[in-house]
Design an enzyme around this catalytic site. Structure first.
Site, PDB file in Angstrom:
ATOM      1  N   THR A   1       2.065   8.218  -2.378  1.00 33.59           N
ATOM      2  CA  THR A   1       2.813   7.001  -2.657  1.00 33.59           C
ATOM      3  C   THR A   1       4.262   7.313  -3.017  1.00 33.59           C
ATOM      4  O   THR A   1       4.567   8.409  -3.509  1.00 33.59           O
ATOM      5  CB  THR A   1       2.152   6.245  -3.828  1.00 33.59           C
ATOM      6  N   ASP A   2       5.137   6.329  -2.831  1.00 33.72           N
ATOM      7  CA  ASP A   2       6.521   6.504  -3.249  1.00 33.72           C
ATOM      8  C   ASP A   2       6.674   6.445  -4.768  1.00 33.72           C
ATOM      9  O   ASP A   2       7.717   6.816  -5.318  1.00 33.72           O
ATOM     10  CB  ASP A   2       7.439   5.471  -2.589  1.00 33.72           C
ATOM     11  N   GLU A   3       5.639   6.006  -5.478  1.00 32.82           N
ATOM     12  CA  GLU A   3       5.730   5.891  -6.935  1.00 32.82           C
ATOM     13  C   GLU A   3       5.878   7.242  -7.625  1.00 32.82           C
ATOM     14  O   GLU A   3       6.299   7.298  -8.778  1.00 32.82           O
ATOM     15  CB  GLU A   3       4.525   5.128  -7.475  1.00 32.82           C
TER      16      GLU A   3
ATOM     17  N   GLY B   1       6.407   0.433 -18.834  1.00 31.02           N
ATOM     18  CA  GLY B   1       6.971   1.413 -17.906  1.00 31.02           C
ATOM     19  C   GLY B   1       7.125   0.914 -16.492  1.00 31.02           C
ATOM     20  O   GLY B   1       7.071   1.694 -15.537  1.00 31.02           O
TER      21      GLY B   1
ATOM     22  N   TYR C   1      -1.069   6.470 -13.086  1.00 28.28           N
ATOM     23  CA  TYR C   1      -1.371   6.503 -11.660  1.00 28.28           C
ATOM     24  C   TYR C   1      -0.398   7.397 -10.898  1.00 28.28           C
ATOM     25  O   TYR C   1      -0.806   8.317 -10.179  1.00 28.28           O
ATOM     26  CB  TYR C   1      -1.339   5.091 -11.073  1.00 28.28           C
TER      27      TYR C   1
ATOM     28  N   LYS D   1      -0.997  11.030  -8.880  1.00 27.92           N
ATOM     29  CA  LYS D   1      -0.691  11.238  -7.469  1.00 27.92           C
ATOM     30  C   LYS D   1       0.344  12.339  -7.289  1.00 27.92           C
ATOM     31  O   LYS D   1       0.257  13.136  -6.343  1.00 27.92           O
ATOM     32  CB  LYS D   1      -0.200   9.931  -6.839  1.00 27.92           C
TER      33      LYS D   1
ATOM     34  N   LEU E   1      -0.690  -7.762  -6.191  1.00 28.59           N
ATOM     35  CA  LEU E   1       0.169  -8.932  -6.300  1.00 28.59           C
ATOM     36  C   LEU E   1      -0.026  -9.944  -5.176  1.00 28.59           C
ATOM     37  O   LEU E   1      -0.228 -11.146  -5.440  1.00 28.59           O
ATOM     38  CB  LEU E   1       1.636  -8.491  -6.345  1.00 28.59           C
TER      39      LEU E   1
END
Length: 353
Positions: free
Chosen positions: A130-132, A290, A157, A161, A197
């Site tokens: 993920t880009d997170e 956060g 999370y 990752k 969402l």
């Protein structure tokens, strides 16, 4: 070609499974069938001679060894992961065990299999992330996540990752395992589990309930239609350069408020309320701890090296998605009873104390 897909009963994994089978690949779907998994996601290919299902947990090394030995895949596409940030705030342990220990088990099972079969040149281990893991970007539209952006995870999370990404790179460097990685922006589309969402907004709107938006709705995400992502993942798995990572983005940045307003406008047109507009249901709620301000991916590498670019704009993709939920109540209705769905997660006293 035989592809082992972990997490193939989940949202993104099932899109990969459906597309791979449609393209004539043999697919083994390995999934533990935890709360967000649905075998109905792959019902369209379940009877295909190209498809096989294995219920197994990536935390169970013996089960992984059995699956590798039985099916002997040419490519591994590792998508199985705990993925909901709010759930990671309330219960980080599952994310550590699945995303870190589970990935370690997958790497070791793949490495053992690869060595036992003479280190075949065509074998690939594709880790989907993920880009997170890159943290949060400022509002400046010129600033984007690239493959060399330093990691700066800010939730349990994304930290789990990021850890799994580092493990995959280490197994490539230390053991020579032929790995390739990809980091994607926010996905959406059909079969999206109803705790994220977009499905929350669609289903709450249909029920006449509040449409919750964290904070003031200014958080920005880059939205990627899931079927575009599946196409990119298969391309990376087959043609990506070993040891390299590829950022996959939709090039569709929107604030959360803009996104919800677009969904409301589509619903107003396709499924009007008896009184008022769906936008009247928008409600701003306490932000998550956060909460990253902005994600945005630069997909230049995958475009220049592999010739991929997204085919669906966010407006087109949202209309397809809304239509799909309107037409598939028999899929989403039973999922509303699953644990945590419909509840506000990530702000409990346990998480914030």
């Amino acid at each position: 070609m035989k592809i082992l897909v972990t997490g193939g009963a989940g949202f993104i994994g099932s899109a990969v499974v459906r597309l791979a089978v449609a393209r004539g690949h043999r697919v083994v779907n390995l999934d533990a069938l935890t709360y967000a998994a649905c075998l109905s996601n792959v019902a369209s290919v379940a009877d295909s001679p190209l498809y096989a299902f294995e219920q197994a947990d990536i935390r169970d090394r013996a089960a992984l060894d059995r699956v590798f030995g039985t099916h002997q895949p040419d490519i591994v596409m590792h998508l199985a992961a705990e993925s909901h940030v709010d759930r990671s705030i309330d219960g980080p342990a599952d994310f550590i065990e699945t995303n870190i220990t589970g990935t370690f088990n997958m790497l070791e099972a793949a490495r053992t299999y690869w060595i036992a079969h003479g280190r075949p040149e065509g074998f690939r281990f594709h880790h989907i992330s993920t880009d997170e893991v890159f943290g949060s970007l400022p509002a400046d539209p010129a600033m984007l996540f690239t493959e060399t952006t330093p990691y700066d995870p800010r939730s349990p999370y994304s930290a789990s990752k990021a850890s799994s990404d580092h493990l995959v790179r280490a197994w490539g460097e230390t053991y020579g395992l032929p790995v390739v990685l990809s980091n994607c922006s926010n996905n959406y589309g059909p079969y999206h589990f109803p705790e994220k969402l977009i499905p929350v907004v669609i289903l709450n709107a249909l029920a006449g309930e509040a449409l919750p938006i964290y904070g003031d709705g200014s958080n920005i995400r880059d939205w990627l239609y899931v079927e575009d992502h599946a196409d990119a993942l298969l391309l990376v798995a087959q043609q990506g350069q070993t040891g390299r990572s590829y950022n996959i983005g939709g090039e569709n940045e929107r604030t959360n408020l803009q996104l919800v307003q677009t969904i409301c406008a589509i619903l107003d047109r396709l499924h009007p309320r008896e009184t008022g507009n769906y936008g009247d249901l928008i409600t701003f709620v306490t932000d998550r701890p956060g909460h990253d301000a902005r994600y945005a991916i630069d997909p230049s590498r995958i475009r220049s090296e592999l010739g991929w670019s997204p085919s669906v704009t966010v407006e087109e993709g949202l209309e397809r998605t809304v239509r799909w939920y309107l037409e598939n109540e028999d899929w989403w209705r039973p999922l509303l009873a699953r644990a945590g769905v419909g509840q506000r997660l990530g702000t409990t006293e346990k998480a914030t104390s």
